[in-house]
Scaffold this motif. Structure first.
Motif, PDB file in Angstrom:
ATOM      1  N   SER A 386      -8.143  16.845  11.186  1.00  0.00           N
ATOM      2  CA  SER A 386      -8.638  17.727   9.951  1.00  0.00           C
ATOM      3  C   SER A 386      -8.616  18.695   8.720  1.00  0.00           C
ATOM      4  O   SER A 386      -7.149  17.624   8.187  1.00  0.00           O
ATOM      5  N   LYS A 387      -8.943  18.812   8.203  1.00  0.00           N
ATOM      6  CA  LYS A 387      -9.152  18.658   6.746  1.00  0.00           C
ATOM      7  C   LYS A 387      -8.682  19.947   6.169  1.00  0.00           C
ATOM      8  O   LYS A 387      -7.839  19.865   5.053  1.00  0.00           O
ATOM      9  N   GLU A 388      -8.429  21.179   6.621  1.00  0.00           N
ATOM     10  CA  GLU A 388      -7.715  22.355   6.354  1.00  0.00           C
ATOM     11  C   GLU A 388      -6.789  22.121   6.300  1.00  0.00           C
ATOM     12  O   GLU A 388      -5.183  22.028   6.907  1.00  0.00           O
ATOM     13  N   PRO A 389      -6.016  22.354   4.673  1.00  0.00           N
ATOM     14  CA  PRO A 389      -4.894  22.251   4.457  1.00  0.00           C
ATOM     15  C   PRO A 389      -3.776  23.071   5.444  1.00  0.00           C
ATOM     16  O   PRO A 389      -3.568  24.240   5.719  1.00  0.00           O
ATOM     17  N   GLY A 390      -2.791  22.422   6.139  1.00  0.00           N
ATOM     18  CA  GLY A 390      -1.357  22.593   7.045  1.00  0.00           C
ATOM     19  C   GLY A 390      -2.050  23.023   8.034  1.00  0.00           C
ATOM     20  O   GLY A 390      -1.055  23.538   9.075  1.00  0.00           O
ATOM     21  N   ALA A 391      -2.829  22.337   8.195  1.00  0.00           N
ATOM     22  CA  ALA A 391      -3.600  22.014   9.739  1.00  0.00           C
ATOM     23  C   ALA A 391      -2.407  21.294  11.361  1.00  0.00           C
ATOM     24  O   ALA A 391      -2.296  20.395   9.902  1.00  0.00           O
ATOM     25  N   PRO A 392      -2.253  21.278  12.027  1.00  0.00           N
ATOM     26  CA  PRO A 392      -1.862  20.425  12.877  1.00  0.00           C
ATOM     27  C   PRO A 392      -2.474  19.270  12.099  1.00  0.00           C
ATOM     28  O   PRO A 392      -3.032  18.731  12.363  1.00  0.00           O
ATOM     29  N   VAL A 393      -1.616  18.288  13.020  1.00  0.00           N
ATOM     30  CA  VAL A 393      -2.347  17.020  12.654  1.00  0.00           C
ATOM     31  C   VAL A 393      -1.868  15.633  13.605  1.00  0.00           C
ATOM     32  O   VAL A 393      -0.415  15.485  14.058  1.00  0.00           O
ATOM     33  N   LYS A 394      -2.380  15.284  14.408  1.00  0.00           N
ATOM     34  CA  LYS A 394      -2.329  14.556  15.918  1.00  0.00           C
ATOM     35  C   LYS A 394      -2.183  13.187  15.275  1.00  0.00           C
ATOM     36  O   LYS A 394      -2.964  12.610  15.035  1.00  0.00           O
ATOM     37  N   ARG A 395      -0.975  12.112  15.200  1.00  0.00           N
ATOM     38  CA  ARG A 395      -0.854  11.001  14.698  1.00  0.00           C
ATOM     39  C   ARG A 395      -1.481   9.815  16.984  1.00  0.00           C
ATOM     40  O   ARG A 395      -0.996  10.384  17.689  1.00  0.00           O
ATOM     41  N   ARG A 396      -1.547   8.933  15.966  1.00  0.00           N
ATOM     42  CA  ARG A 396      -2.217   7.606  17.311  1.00  0.00           C
ATOM     43  C   ARG A 396      -1.031   7.038  17.356  1.00  0.00           C
ATOM     44  O   ARG A 396      -0.937   6.200  16.807  1.00  0.00           O
ATOM     45  N   LEU A 397      -0.951   6.820  18.610  1.00  0.00           N
ATOM     46  CA  LEU A 397       0.227   5.432  18.620  1.00  0.00           C
ATOM     47  C   LEU A 397      -0.258   4.759  18.446  1.00  0.00           C
ATOM     48  O   LEU A 397      -1.335   4.299  19.519  1.00  0.00           O
ATOM     49  N   ILE A 398       0.093   3.629  17.852  1.00  0.00           N
ATOM     50  CA  ILE A 398      -0.557   1.913  18.099  1.00  0.00           C
ATOM     51  C   ILE A 398       0.533   0.664  18.911  1.00  0.00           C
ATOM     52  O   ILE A 398      -0.110   0.685  19.902  1.00  0.00           O
ATOM     53  N   ARG A 399       2.163   0.580  18.453  1.00  0.00           N
ATOM     54  CA  ARG A 399       2.254   0.384  19.458  1.00  0.00           C
ATOM     55  C   ARG A 399       3.849   0.801  18.963  1.00  0.00           C
ATOM     56  O   ARG A 399       4.551   1.070  17.714  1.00  0.00           O
ATOM     57  N   ARG A 400       5.093   0.497  19.879  1.00  0.00           N
ATOM     58  CA  ARG A 400       6.454   0.501  19.601  1.00  0.00           C
ATOM     59  C   ARG A 400       7.413  -0.405  19.870  1.00  0.00           C
ATOM     60  O   ARG A 400       6.609  -1.615  21.173  1.00  0.00           O
ATOM     61  N   ILE A 401       7.777  -0.770  19.054  1.00  0.00           N
ATOM     62  CA  ILE A 401       8.376  -2.413  19.236  1.00  0.00           C
ATOM     63  C   ILE A 401       9.949  -2.511  19.396  1.00  0.00           C
ATOM     64  O   ILE A 401      10.990  -1.812  18.094  1.00  0.00           O
ATOM     65  N   SER A 402      10.664  -2.889  20.159  1.00  0.00           N
ATOM     66  CA  SER A 402      11.740  -2.740  20.520  1.00  0.00           C
ATOM     67  C   SER A 402      12.104  -3.760  19.678  1.00  0.00           C
ATOM     68  O   SER A 402      12.016  -5.043  20.141  1.00  0.00           O
ATOM     69  N   THR A 403      13.834  -3.070  18.723  1.00  0.00           N
ATOM     70  CA  THR A 403      14.533  -4.173  17.961  1.00  0.00           C
ATOM     71  C   THR A 403      15.975  -4.018  18.025  1.00  0.00           C
ATOM     72  O   THR A 403      16.298  -3.266  17.748  1.00  0.00           O
ATOM     73  N   GLU A 404      16.352  -5.470  18.267  1.00  0.00           N
ATOM     74  CA  GLU A 404      17.826  -5.589  17.497  1.00  0.00           C
ATOM     75  C   GLU A 404      18.258  -4.808  16.535  1.00  0.00           C
ATOM     76  O   GLU A 404      19.388  -4.863  15.749  1.00  0.00           O
ATOM     77  N   GLY A 472      -3.264  -2.187  20.467  1.00  0.00           N
ATOM     78  CA  GLY A 472      -2.161  -1.873  20.197  1.00  0.00           C
ATOM     79  C   GLY A 472      -1.183  -2.911  20.661  1.00  0.00           C
ATOM     80  O   GLY A 472       0.239  -3.353  20.563  1.00  0.00           O
ATOM     81  N   GLU A 473      -1.688  -4.152  21.530  1.00  0.00           N
ATOM     82  CA  GLU A 473      -1.113  -5.681  22.256  1.00  0.00           C
ATOM     83  C   GLU A 473      -0.613  -6.636  20.579  1.00  0.00           C
ATOM     84  O   GLU A 473      -1.535  -6.056  19.349  1.00  0.00           O
ATOM     85  N   GLU A 474       0.380  -7.065  21.283  1.00  0.00           N
ATOM     86  CA  GLU A 474       0.898  -8.012  19.931  1.00  0.00           C
ATOM     87  C   GLU A 474       0.273  -9.878  20.085  1.00  0.00           C
ATOM     88  O   GLU A 474       0.784  -9.941  21.316  1.00  0.00           O
ATOM     89  N   THR A 475       0.479 -10.422  19.464  1.00  0.00           N
ATOM     90  CA  THR A 475       0.055 -11.982  19.059  1.00  0.00           C
ATOM     91  C   THR A 475       1.335 -12.692  19.203  1.00  0.00           C
ATOM     92  O   THR A 475       2.495 -11.776  19.325  1.00  0.00           O
ATOM     93  N   LYS A 476       1.499 -13.786  19.508  1.00  0.00           N
ATOM     94  CA  LYS A 476       2.587 -14.442  19.470  1.00  0.00           C
ATOM     95  C   LYS A 476       3.430 -14.252  18.105  1.00  0.00           C
ATOM     96  O   LYS A 476       3.037 -14.268  16.812  1.00  0.00           O
ATOM     97  N   ILE A 477       4.687 -14.118  18.579  1.00  0.00           N
ATOM     98  CA  ILE A 477       5.260 -13.585  16.644  1.00  0.00           C
ATOM     99  C   ILE A 477       6.169 -14.795  15.955  1.00  0.00           C
ATOM    100  O   ILE A 477       5.998 -16.080  16.752  1.00  0.00           O
ATOM    101  N   PHE A 478       4.763 -14.805  14.549  1.00  0.00           N
ATOM    102  CA  PHE A 478       5.384 -15.520  13.959  1.00  0.00           C
ATOM    103  C   PHE A 478       7.148 -15.993  12.892  1.00  0.00           C
ATOM    104  O   PHE A 478       6.846 -15.056  12.175  1.00  0.00           O
ATOM    105  N   GLU A 479       6.848 -16.571  13.026  1.00  0.00           N
ATOM    106  CA  GLU A 479       8.461 -16.918  12.496  1.00  0.00           C
ATOM    107  C   GLU A 479       8.070 -18.202  11.009  1.00  0.00           C
ATOM    108  O   GLU A 479       8.136 -18.936  10.990  1.00  0.00           O
ATOM    109  N   THR A 480       9.304 -18.020  10.181  1.00  0.00           N
ATOM    110  CA  THR A 480       9.434 -18.558   9.014  1.00  0.00           C
ATOM    111  C   THR A 480      10.500 -18.072   7.595  1.00  0.00           C
ATOM    112  O   THR A 480      11.458 -17.650   8.330  1.00  0.00           O
TER     113      THR A 480
END
Length: 664
Positions: A386-404, A472-480
């Motif tokens: 919605s473009k109406e100022p102050g209107a509720p906004v729904k977010r789209r979850l793409i991915r959660r990434i757990s990390t220590e 939301g899928e993740e490829t191999k994690i690249f390390e550098t």
């Protein structure tokens, strides 16, 4: 210092790198050890400039001028966010305003003021002119009655920097923090700003910044500049050189509480309330923070709803024309159930679809683990919100990434297929946070700053994550090898590798060997800033071969560059040019970089003895396919007087076209 970039939020990109690079190159020291120990360029996304008595920050965003019509026949690539071209002067056509035209610009890792000179300045200041002589010619350069505050003499236009000479506090670090970190005192609106030169006829719209502008209440002073209360600044550019300036406080719960109490009354990112007794402080530990101080990132969701955010702040909405604050964006989705989101990355808006994408850290309470479970949350807001100022906004979850070891992510990148996220070895420092909190509990003095919240761990690698935007899928994690960064320049996909058909994602980043030093407000205001000598990072290009899992890297050493911008029309594509700021022996210079030839073109009209630019914004010229066709805008501070203005440079030639003077 934090804030930063993009039109429609296109992540800038770089070119001129060999695609067959093998192995990672060592990080450049940027000459004489000026790596990341910098206030000039390494402090993150938000620039702050002083507009007379107003503090101005480096988060920039443009929105189309009201009433501009979209013409179906206009090429799609001409639809840009931010200040958008209003049409060809000869053709007289209206500017296109694409649904994807979302605005955002950041402000970066360094407090900056702003400065500008150019072709007009060169013509005015030939020969030998002292600062007093410049003041006498005020009718040509500034309003009458403006006198220099410091005994700095400019014998001629200085366009190069010798670090062995020059006034202390100018060549030493490039920024006069002592006179610059002052609180704003008023809200003003001024029409008919004085303009020197000629603004291109197609350049119309709004340039909006947000930044910290109030650093104390009563006798209490914030610990860190990032806690400064947010102010919005807007430069409106119309036709025939007509320009307007307007500033308004971001009307937040935090600011109201501080103001009503006449002291620091509620928790900020690096400051705690002034409470006299141990019992009051103990009780306050159980009060959840309200997180309202959006002094960092400005962007637009749904192509028109303006929002301001910061490191620990909620997403706050405001109206563009009135500059009135509407309050927290009312998110209505499952993400609110996991607790507050902190350390938001600068949102990146897809130039074609208008999807608004970012990531943040969420500290979820895990009953199973009997403690906090930190996660990265990658999410977006779709353009049909919605473009109406102050209107509720729904977010789209793409991915959660757990990390220590979650670490802040300042910027992300988008390709056609992926969200590109960098996880540096700079995790949250629980011990540092708890120790700072315990000291405040016992004696009422809080001495924590951003460095206390994170710990540099170079024994860990830097991780580059590629997250599919749709699944939301993740490829191999690249390390550098470990590096620190604030700003991604660009990312894009190409076929390559040994077979010529491998899927490769290229990522251009401004890298530092280590994080910057802390930035305590009181020490900076005292002028003791030698530790923050200006500096920039090394541009590196990483190539992630999704097919084979290999990663390569090569760079452009010793260019001391940051705050990168590109033409948003080439977002997620190979490009030749970028624009930004370099460290020139401690002074900041606006530059154009050729990534094919490694040539650097400076704004030679800048008087480096006094003029301090920052946070450039690239605005593409309509109806042109040339990559460097457009203008570069930068707020500039004249350090001896404290006056500020916006310089308009031809992005192709780096020559000055106009300067727009702000109120003194």
């Amino acid at each position: 210092r934090h804030m930063r970039h993009r039109f429609r939020h296109s992540q800038p990109r770089m070119e001129g790198f060999s695609r067959s690079s093998k192995g990672a190159t060592a990080a450049a020291n940027c000459g004489n050890g000026r790596r990341s120990r910098t206030a000039g360029m390494a402090l993150g996304g938000l620039t702050v400039a002083l507009l007379g008595k107003q503090s101005l920050s480096g988060q920039e965003a443009f929105a189309s001028t009201p009433g501009t019509a979209q013409t179906a026949a206009q090429p799609k690539e001409l639809q840009s966010a931010f200040l958008r071209g209003s049409g060809s002067a000869s053709a007289g056509r209206a500017a296109s305003t694409s649904p994807a035209a979302t605005a955002l610009a950041s402000a970066g890792a360094a407090l900056c003021g702003a400065a500008v000179a150019g072709a007009a300045a060169r013509a005015r200041r030939k020969g030998t002119l002292s600062l007093s002589a410049l003041s006498e010619r005020a009718s040509e350069r500034r309003e009458p009655g403006v006198a220099a505050k410091n005994a700095i003499r400019t014998e001629q236009l200085v366009t190069s920097v010798d670090p062995s000479v020059g006034p202390k506090g100018t060549y030493q670090v490039g920024i006069d923090f002592k006179n610059w970190l002052q609180s704003a005192e008023e809200e003003i609106e001024v029409d008919g700003l004085r303009v020197e030169g000629h603004i291109p006829a197609w350049l119309r719209g709004h340039l909006v910044h947000a930044g910290p502008a109030k650093f104390e209440f009563g006798d209490d002073e914030f610990v860190d500049w990032v806690d400064g209360q947010a102010m919005l600044y807007r430069l409106k550019i119309g036709g025939d050189n007509e320009c307007q300036y307007k500033n308004r406080w971001l009307d937040t719960w935090n600011h109201r509480m501080h103001k009503e109490a006449g002291r620091i009354a509620v928790r900020e990112t690096c400051s705690r309330p002034s409470l006299k007794s141990f019992w009051e402080r103990f009780q306050y530990l159980f009060s959840p923070p309200n997180n309202e101080n959006g002094n960092l990132h400005i962007s637009q969701i749904a192509s028109s709803r303006c929002v301001s955010m910061s490191v620990g702040s909620a997403c706050l909405e405001f109206e563009l024309e009135s500059m009135n604050t509407l309050g927290k964006v009312p998110f209505d989705d499952e993400l609110v159930e996991g607790g507050p989101l902190i350390f938001h990355a600068e949102p990146h808006v897809d130039k074609n679809t208008g999807e608004w994408i970012t990531c943040a850290i969420q500290l979820r309470i895990s009953m199973e683990d009997m403690g906090l479970k930190p996660e990265y949350v990658v999410f977006s807001v779709m353009p049909d919100t919605s473009k109406e100022p102050g209107a509720p906004v729904k977010r789209r979850l793409i991915r959660r990434i757990s990390t220590e070891y979650p670490s802040p992510v300042h910027t992300i990148a988008l390709t056609e297929k992926y969200v590109v996220m960098i996880q540096i070895p700079y995790p949250l420092n629980w011990d540092g946070m708890l120790n700072a909190e315990a000291r405040w509990l016992m004696n009422g003095i809080y001495e924590g700053n951003l460095n206390d919240y994170n710990t540099w761990q170079p024994e860990r690698p830097t991780l580059i994550r590629l997250i599919n935007r749709e699944t939301g899928e993740e490829t191999k994690i690249f390390e550098t090898d470990p590096f620190f960064f604030f700003h991604i320049i660009n990312s894009f996909e190409e076929k390559g590798g040994a077979s010529g058909e491998d899927e490769i994602v290229y990522l251009d980043v401004v890298c530092y060997n280590e994080p910057p030093v802390g930035f305590p407000l009181r020490q900076a205001k005292s002028g003791d800033v030698e530790d923050w000598r200006g500096g920039g990072g090394e541009v590196r290009r990483f190539g992630m071969n999704v097919t084979t899992g290999e990663i390569t890297c090569e760079g452009w050493p010793d260019n001391c560059f940051d705050e990168p911008k590109i033409n948003p029309k080439v977002d997620a594509q190979r490009h030749k040019f970028s624009w930004g700021v370099i460290d020139d022996n401690g002074m900041l210079r606006l530059t154009k970089q050729d990534h094919d030839t490694h040539e650097v073109f400076k704004w030679m009209g800048q008087d480096t003895s006094r003029e301090l630019p920052w946070q450039p914004v690239f605005v593409p010229e309509p109806y042109s396919d040339k990559e460097d066709a457009g203008v570069l805008l930068s707020f500039v501070r004249d350090q001896p007087t404290g006056n500020n203005f916006c310089v308009v440079l031809d992005a192709a030639t780096m020559e000055e076209q106009a300067r727009i003077h702000f109120p003194e």
